[in-house]
Enzyme design. Structure first.
Site, PDB file in Angstrom:
ATOM      1  N   GLY A 393       7.538  11.049-121.061  1.00 48.99           N
ATOM      2  CA  GLY A 393       6.968  11.297-119.841  1.00 48.99           C
ATOM      3  C   GLY A 393       8.225  11.831-118.765  1.00 48.99           C
ATOM      4  O   GLY A 393       8.916  12.574-119.148  1.00 48.99           O
ATOM      5  N   SER A 394       8.063  11.264-117.586  1.00 53.72           N
ATOM      6  CA  SER A 394       8.884  11.979-116.379  1.00 53.72           C
ATOM      7  C   SER A 394      10.482  12.106-116.908  1.00 53.72           C
ATOM      8  O   SER A 394      11.054  12.852-115.971  1.00 53.72           O
ATOM      9  CB  SER A 394       8.737  11.318-115.203  1.00 53.72           C
ATOM     10  OG  SER A 394       7.181  11.271-114.851  1.00 53.72           O
ATOM     11  N   ALA A 395      10.886  11.491-117.713  1.00 55.77           N
ATOM     12  CA  ALA A 395      12.314  11.655-117.998  1.00 55.77           C
ATOM     13  C   ALA A 395      12.754  13.022-118.275  1.00 55.77           C
ATOM     14  O   ALA A 395      13.855  13.429-118.097  1.00 55.77           O
ATOM     15  CB  ALA A 395      12.772  10.951-119.309  1.00 55.77           C
TER      16      ALA A 395
END
Length: 690
Positions: A393-395
Site C-alpha cells: 500500500g501507501s508505504a
C-alpha cells in the site's frame, strides 16, 4: 664270446658318465638360478613380500560457530559419544558380519517404531546368505557358475532365497540387531570413518565397553562427534539454517561442486540459511590420517598427517536480545488483535518485521510470527521477511513522489485537488476520503492516493485529465516507474547475503488503471526486507546499501569459548546511489517526518509523544484472500516503514501484517512499530549506562 662280453661291460661306465654329466649340468644350472634369485634379485623379491602402500583418510572437524554482534553464542557445537567404523581396503561382507556380531555384545540399537530396526528384505537375505553360504551356492547350476561372474552369481543366489526363509519370525532379536549393525557397517567406504551410532543412542557404559575392547573389533573406534547446538532455541534458527545429516551427506544436486572442493560424499554440509551461505568458511579443515596398508589391504600402521582445525566463526550483525524482543512484540500484538477482534481478523495469522542500520546495512533483527488459532500456538516465521512478498500500500508513496520529481511530471510544492478519479472504462479510484487541495508534502503526510494517481497519469502521458473521459496512456510508463522503484530496492534483489530471496511479484497487465495502482503500492508485491532497504535508502540520503547478516569472520581458538582474532571484516557496500537530486530526497524526508510528527500525519497520534523522533510512512492495501476457493476482499495488508531519529538515523524498520481486518480495527502495525522501536532505544540506553 669272451671278447664280446668284455666289450659290452666296457660300454656301461661310459653311459653312466654321460648321465652323471647331464645331472651335473642340470644341478649347476639350478644352483646358478638360485644364485641369481638370491644374490641379484633377492632385495627386489623381498621388497615385494614386504610391499606396503600409504592411503589417506579425512576426519571431519566441528563447524565454526555463530555469534551475535554482542558476542552471544547463537549456534554452537555439542560434543557427543560416537562409535565409528573404518574398514580396510580388502574388507569383505563376512568380515563386517564378524565385527557386527562382536559389536552387538557391547552396544544396543533402537529397534525403531516397527521393532525391526528398519531392516529391508535385502538386508535379511544378505545376512541369511552369509550364514548359509553352502546352501545358497547349491542353488546355482554348474552352467550358471561357468557363465556368470561373481556379481551375477551373488545376485542370483539372493533372488533364490525365498521370502519365507527370511521373515522376521525366523530370526531372534539378537540376530536382527546384528543385521542392523551390519547394515551401518556396510555403508562404510574403505579407509573412511562411518558413524554407527552416536549421541543419546550411546550410553557412557556402552562407550566404555567398546573402548575397552577395540583390540577385538577391527576398524571400530570410540570417539566423539559434534551436533549443532542452539542456545536460543528457535529464535533466529531459520536464518541460521541447517546442515545435512550423515545419511544425506553432500547434496546430490551439488555433488560435482563439493567433490571438486575436497569433500567426501558422506560429509555434512550447510543445506539452508547462513550454514549454506558461508559453508566454505564454517566447514573447517579436516584432520588427515595416513594409513599404511600391506598388499592385502590390511592396515599395519596409522599416523596423523596433519591435525584438523574447526571452522572459522561468524560474528553476525544481529542483536539477539533485540531479536527476542521483536518476536515478543509480534506475538503479543498479533494475539491481541486476533482475540479482541476474532471476526474482523479471521484471515490474519502473520506479522513480520525487519530492523537495520541505514548507515551500514547491518540487519539488527528480522522477526516473524505465525499464529495457529486452532492450536493457540505461535511458530517462528522470520524467514518470510525475505521469502514472502505482499502489496504494502501507501508505504511506497515516497518512491512514487521521487519518481514524479525525477521524471519531470511534478515539482516540489505542486498542488492537485484530491477528489475521486473517474477514467472511462476504469473503476473510480480515490483516497480514503476527499482531502481537497494537497501538495507533495500534504500527500505524504495525509497519504493521498489521488496525488499519486496524477503522477502516474502524467508519467503515462496524460496531463489534461478530465473526469469520465479516456486518457492518453503509454504502457512504457510501467517500466519507467519500476526503474525508479528498483533504485531503492523495490522489485529487485536486495543483494542480501542469504541463499534464498524473493524479489516479489510484478503485475503483467499494462492498463492505465494498474499503473495508478502501482503508484499506491497495490499492484506489485515486495518483501519486508525490500521495504527495509527502500526506507533505509531514503534515510541514508539516497545511498542504497547491501543488507547483510555477516559482520566479521574470526579464526577459532582451540579449547576456548572466546571469539578469536578477526580473519575478515564485512564492510559496508553501496549498491547504488539513486539517480535523483539530493534536494528531492530531502523533500521526501521532510514528508516522512511529517507523517509521524505533524498534525494530520497518519502516524502522528501513535508516535508524536515519543522521545525518539520517527520519520516514515504508513501503508494499507487490499489483500488477496481466498475463502473456500473464492477470492474475497474484506482484508487488508497493513504496513509501516520508518527510521529514527529522523535527523540522525541509526535504525530503520519495516513491518507488514498481511490479511488484517478492515474498518475500526486494532492498530496492529502502529503498536508493533512502537513496541520494536521502544525495545531498540531501551537496549541502546542500557548499553550507554553500562
Amino acid at each position: 664270446m669272451a671278447n664280446k662280453k668284455k666289450k659290452k661291460k666296457a660300454q656301461v661306465p661310459f653311459r653312466l658318465n654321460i648321465l652323471f654329466f647331464a645331472v651335473f649340468l642340470l644341478f649347476s644350472l639350478l644352483v646358478l638360478q638360485l644364485g641369481v634369485v638370491q644374490i641379484l634379485n633377492g632385495e627386489t623379491f623381498q621388497a615385494e613380500i614386504d610391499r606396503t602402500s600409504n592411503d589417506y583418510s579425512e576426519i571431519p572437524v566441528p563447524r565454526g560457530k555463530m555469534y551475535d554482534r554482542n558476542g552471544n553464542l547463537i549456534v554452537g557445537n555439542n560434543a557427543e559419544y560416537a562409535i565409528t567404523y573404518t574398514p580396510d581396503k580388502g574388507t569383505q561382507a563376512q568380515d563386517r558380519l564378524d565385527v557386527a556380531e562382536k559389536l552387538a555384545a557391547y552396544i544396543s540399537i533402537d529397534p525403531g517404531d516397527d521393532g525391526h530396526y528398519g531392516l529391508t528384505l535385502r538386508n535379511r537375505k544378505e545376512y541369511w546368505y552369509l550364514e548359509n553360504t553352502k546352501t545358497a551356492k547349491s542353488r546355482l547350476t554348474d552352467a550358471e557358475i561357468d557363465n556368470m561372474d561373481n556379481g551375477e552369481q551373488y545376485s542370483t543366489m539372493l533372488e533364490r532365497i525365498e521370502d519365507e526363509e527370511v521373515k522376521f519370525a525366523n530370526f531372534t532379536d539378537q540376530q536382527l540387531e546384528i543385521m542392523a549393525i551390519k547394515k551401518e557397517l556396510d555403508k562404510a567406504m574403505a579407509l573412511t570413518p562411518q558413524t554407527i551410532i552416536k549421541g543419546p543412542e550411546v550410553t557412557s557404559e556402552e562407550f566404555a565397553r567398546v573402548a575397552e575392547h577395540l583390540g577385538e573389533l577391527p576398524g571400530v573406534n570410540a570417539t566423539t562427534d559434534w551436533e549443532r547446538a542452539y542456545p536460543y532455541n528457535d529464535t533466529f534458527r531459520q536464518f541460521a539454517g541447517r546442515i545435512t545429516s550423515e545419511s544425506e551427506g553432500i547434496l546430490a544436486e551439488k555433488e560435482d561442486y563439493y567433490l571438486t572442493r575436497g569433500y567426501s560424499r558422506n560429509d555434512r554440509v550447510g543445506r539452508s540459511g547462513l550454514e549454506e551461505q558461508y559453508e566454505s568458511v564454517l566447514r573447517g579443515r579436516k584432520e588427515k590420517i595416513k594409513y599404511t596398508t600391506d598388499k592385502n589391504g590390511t592396515i599395519v600402521d596409522s599416523d596423523v598427517a596433519f591435525e584438523g582445525q574447526r571452522g572459522k566463526d561468524l560474528v553476525l550483525t544481529i542483536d539477539m536480545e533485540l531479536q527476542e524482543k521483536v518476536n515478543k512484540v509480534l506475538r503479543r500484538e498479533l494475539k491481541t488483535a486476533i482475540q479482541n477482534q476474532p471476526y474482523e481478523n479471521r484471515y490474519m495469522d502473520t506479522a513480520l518485521a525487519v530492523m537495520m542500520n541505514p548507515k551500514t546495512g547491518e540487519i539488527l533483527a528480522a522477526g516473524g510470527q505465525y499464529y495457529n488459532s486452532d492450536k493457540n500456538k505461535f511458530k517462528n516465521a522470520g524467514l518470510r521477511t525475505i521469502t514472502s512478498a505482499y502489496s504494502p500500500g501507501s508505504a511506497v508513496k515516497g518512491a512514487t513522489v521521487l519518481a514524479g520529481y525525477e521524471s519531470g511530471v511534478i515539482d516540489p510544492g505542486d498542488y492537485f485537488y484530491d477528489a475521486p478519479i473517474d477514467i472511462k472504462g476504469t473503476p473510480i479510484k480515490k483516497s480514503y476520503r476527499n482531502l481537497g487541495k494537497v501538495n507533495d508534502l500534504d500527500a505524504l503526510r495525509r497519504s493521498s492516493n489521488v496525488y499519486m494517481f496524477y503522477i502516474a497519469m502524467r508519467m503515462g502521458g496524460e496531463f489534461n485529465y478530465q473526469p469520465g473521459k479516456s486518457i492518453d496512456f503509454d504502457p512504457d510508463a510501467f517500466a519507467e516507474m519500476r526503474n525508479y522503484f528498483s533504485q531503492f530496492g523495490l522489485g529487485v534483489s536486495t543483494g542480501i547475503d542469504f541463499p534464498l530471496e524473493s524479489t516479489g511479484y510484478e503485475g503483467s497487465d499494462p492498463r492505465a488503471g494498474n499503473l495508478l495502482d502501482l503508484a499506491i503500492g497495490q499492484y506489485d508485491t515486495y518483501t519486508t526486507m525490500q521495504l527495509a532497504q527502500y526506507v533505509s535508502t531514503i534515510a541514508n540520503d539516497g545511498y542504497r546499501l547491501r543488507p547483510h547478516f555477516l559482520k566479521s569472520i574470526h579464526n577459532p581458538i582451540s579449547h576456548s569459548e572466546e571469539i578469536g582474532p578477526i580473519y575478515q571484516t564485512n564492510n559496508t557496500e553501496v549498491i547504488n546511489r539513486v539517480d535523483m537530486s539530493e534536494d528531492y530526497i530531502q523533500q521526501v524526508q521532510e514528508g516522512f517526518r511529517q507523517v509521524f510528527q505533524e498534525s494530520g500525519g497518519t502516524a502522528t497520534r501513535h508516535f508524536a509523544n515519543k522521545s525518539y523522533k520517527v520519520a516514515g510512512k504508513t501503508g494499507t492495501a487490499e489483500a488477496d484472500v481466498y475463502d473456500d476457493g473464492e477470492k474475497v476482499h474484506d482484508a487488508e495488508n497493513l504496513a509501516l516503514i520508518g527510521y529514527a531519529p529522523y535527523d540522525e538515523p541509526e535504525v530503520a524498520f519495516a513491518l507488514i501484517v498481511p490479511k488484517a481486518g478492515t474498518g475500526n480495527r486494532h492498530p496492529i502495525n502502529h503498536e508493533i512499530g512502537k513496541g520494536i522501536l521502544d525495545a531498540y532505544f531501551e537496549l541502546e540506553k542500557g548499553k550507554e549506562e553500562e
